[in-house]
Design an enzyme around this catalytic site. Structure first.
Site, PDB file in Angstrom:
ATOM      1  CG  HIS A 198      -2.108   1.029   1.020  1.00 47.78           C
ATOM      2  ND1 HIS A 198      -3.321   0.694   1.206  1.00 47.78           N
ATOM      3  CD2 HIS A 198      -2.180   2.307   1.229  1.00 47.78           C
ATOM      4  CE1 HIS A 198      -4.235   1.616   1.204  1.00 47.78           C
ATOM      5  NE2 HIS A 198      -3.358   2.523   0.877  1.00 47.78           N
ATOM      6  CG  HIS A 247      -1.398   6.262  -2.278  1.00 44.49           C
ATOM      7  ND1 HIS A 247      -2.816   6.562  -3.078  1.00 44.49           N
ATOM      8  CD2 HIS A 247      -1.947   5.800  -0.766  1.00 44.49           C
ATOM      9  CE1 HIS A 247      -3.881   5.598  -2.174  1.00 44.49           C
ATOM     10  NE2 HIS A 247      -3.268   5.290  -1.128  1.00 44.49           N
ATOM     11  CG  ASP A 258      -0.694  10.901  -5.829  1.00 43.58           C
ATOM     12  OD1 ASP A 258      -0.740   9.783  -5.170  1.00 43.58           O
ATOM     13  OD2 ASP A 258      -1.725  11.394  -6.125  1.00 43.58           O
ATOM     14  N   GLY A 313      -9.783   7.885  -2.019  1.00 43.71           N
ATOM     15  CA  GLY A 313     -10.287   9.399  -2.183  1.00 43.71           C
ATOM     16  C   GLY A 313     -11.157   9.310  -0.747  1.00 43.71           C
ATOM     17  CG  HIS A 324      -8.314   3.282   0.299  1.00 37.79           C
ATOM     18  ND1 HIS A 324      -7.502   2.764  -1.062  1.00 37.79           N
ATOM     19  CD2 HIS A 324      -7.303   3.972   0.781  1.00 37.79           C
ATOM     20  CE1 HIS A 324      -6.350   3.097  -1.109  1.00 37.79           C
ATOM     21  NE2 HIS A 324      -6.006   4.051  -0.084  1.00 37.79           N
ATOM     22  CD  GLU A 337      -7.785   6.420   4.828  1.00 40.63           C
ATOM     23  OE1 GLU A 337      -6.743   6.873   5.007  1.00 40.63           O
ATOM     24  OE2 GLU A 337      -8.295   5.978   3.642  1.00 40.63           O
ATOM     25  CG  ASP A 367      -1.769   5.864   3.216  1.00 38.46           C
ATOM     26  OD1 ASP A 367      -1.909   5.408   2.043  1.00 38.46           O
ATOM     27  OD2 ASP A 367      -2.334   6.593   3.868  1.00 38.46           O
TER      28      ASP A 367
END
Length: 339
Positions: A16, A18, A20, A171, A199, A202, A279
């Site tokens: 996991h 990301h 960006d 998101g 996801h 969370e 993350d």
């Protein structure tokens, strides 16, 4: 107690991460300058813009950090450089295998097609693989705030790409989002082209986790809502669904108040399959080594548990069966020599 050097040398698996949220500030600066895009030249200012504040109020404030980065990721050059950067970080972090996830739609604002964004990220990963002993694959994200039709289109243009091994929805998390968006991915996972991680839990309700699993998810991103819920933990354990744990991120978004509260022992006792992840390496200012150090210091993680969590991650990865076997062998054999 395990030392930082022991954990860093251990061949770890990350599921996991990301794209960006994990670009180093100095890399983003180079990307911007080479494209003649305006950007603060001081790294300290970039770090402030790219990293979540220690007093971050919630998930939505945490996600604001991505708004600064995304305008610089609108070219194939930028995406390839970003992917190479994250892979290089993974190597320096002692990661043997990583699944990097990103949302193509957020890099298509200046004319790139979905396949172009994926191919650029794949080139960056492949270039790093040719230099460093780390393997990478891609997870494609559909953004939950976008329309179901838009998400379906992204997935349809993604799943045939060679390095794409899974799809995800991310998101802002609303309660009961899964039934509304299940149609966006059901066709692709039913066809066994890719696997599904979502996801869920969370910051939303526990129903999101149940619905995600019932709709075909093999892994759950974060899943921190399972903390203290024995019934839900039993459901996850019985179905052998892996929780992609992200302790530092959960502290930042106020899902938990500190690392002592992370349900490390609780999940091990309940037989919940889980692994640790960053993350967002930059937004959360962390590494996978750091995540394991936190569990060592605050939850008394042992050497055998370090090995268990990484074997769990390898087994639940979306890599090929041959790659999984190689990873587990490396964890058991090479890992033993470092710890």
């Amino acid at each position: 107690m395990l030392t930082k050097s022991q954990i860093q040398a251990f061949p770890k698996v990350e599921l996991h991460c990301h794209l960006d949220g994990s670009i180093r500030p100095e890399t983003l600066l180079k990307i911007a300058n080479q494209q003649n895009l305006p950007i603060p030249q001081e790294l300290s200012i970039l770090e402030e813009r790219m990293q979540a504040p220690q007093d971050c109020s919630d998930l939505n404030e945490y996600l604001e950090r991505f708004d600064f980065v995304l305008p610089y990721l609108q070219s194939e050059f930028a995406l390839e450089a970003a992917a190479f950067d994250v892979m290089e970080q993974a190597f320096e972090d002692g990661v043997a295998y990583i699944e990097i996830r990103f949302a193509p739609s957020q890099s298509m604002e200046q004319g790139l097609s979905c396949p172009q964004t994926i191919q650029a990220v794949a080139r960056g990963i492949a270039r790093a693989e040719s230099i460093y002993p780390v393997k990478g694959n891609i997870l494609i994200i559909g953004m939950r705030q976008e329309s179901a039709a838009a998400i379906s289109q992204i997935f349809s243009e993604s799943v045939s790409e060679e390095k794409v091994v899974g799809i995800d929805l991310a998101g802002p998390e609303e309660d009961d989002y899964v039934p509304k968006l299940a149609q966006t991915y059901q066709l692709f996972i039913d066809g066994q082209n890719v696997q599904l991680t979502l996801h869920a839990g969370e910051c939303g309700c526990i129903r999101n986790v149940y619905q995600a699993i019932e709709s075909g998810a093999k892994r759950i991103g974060h899943g921190i809502i399972l903390k203290g819920d024995k019934k839900a933990q039993d459901f996850v354990s019985r179905n052998q669904i892996c929780i992609e744990g992200c302790p530092t991120s959960n502290v930042h978004t106020k899902a938990i108040t500190d690392y002592h509260q992370y349900p490390f022992r609780e999940w091990l006792t309940a037989g919940v399959p889980f692994c640790l992840n960053t993350d967002n390496r930059t937004v959360s200012k962390t590494t996978l080594t750091d995540e394991y150090i936190h569990m060592t210091r605050h939850c008394q993680m042992s050497e055998s548990e370090l090995r268990l969590l990484n074997e769990t991650a390898a087994r639940h990865s979306f890599a090929s069966e041959k790659e999984k076997e190689q990873l587990i062998h490396r964890i058991r054999q090479i890992g033993r020599a470092h710890v």
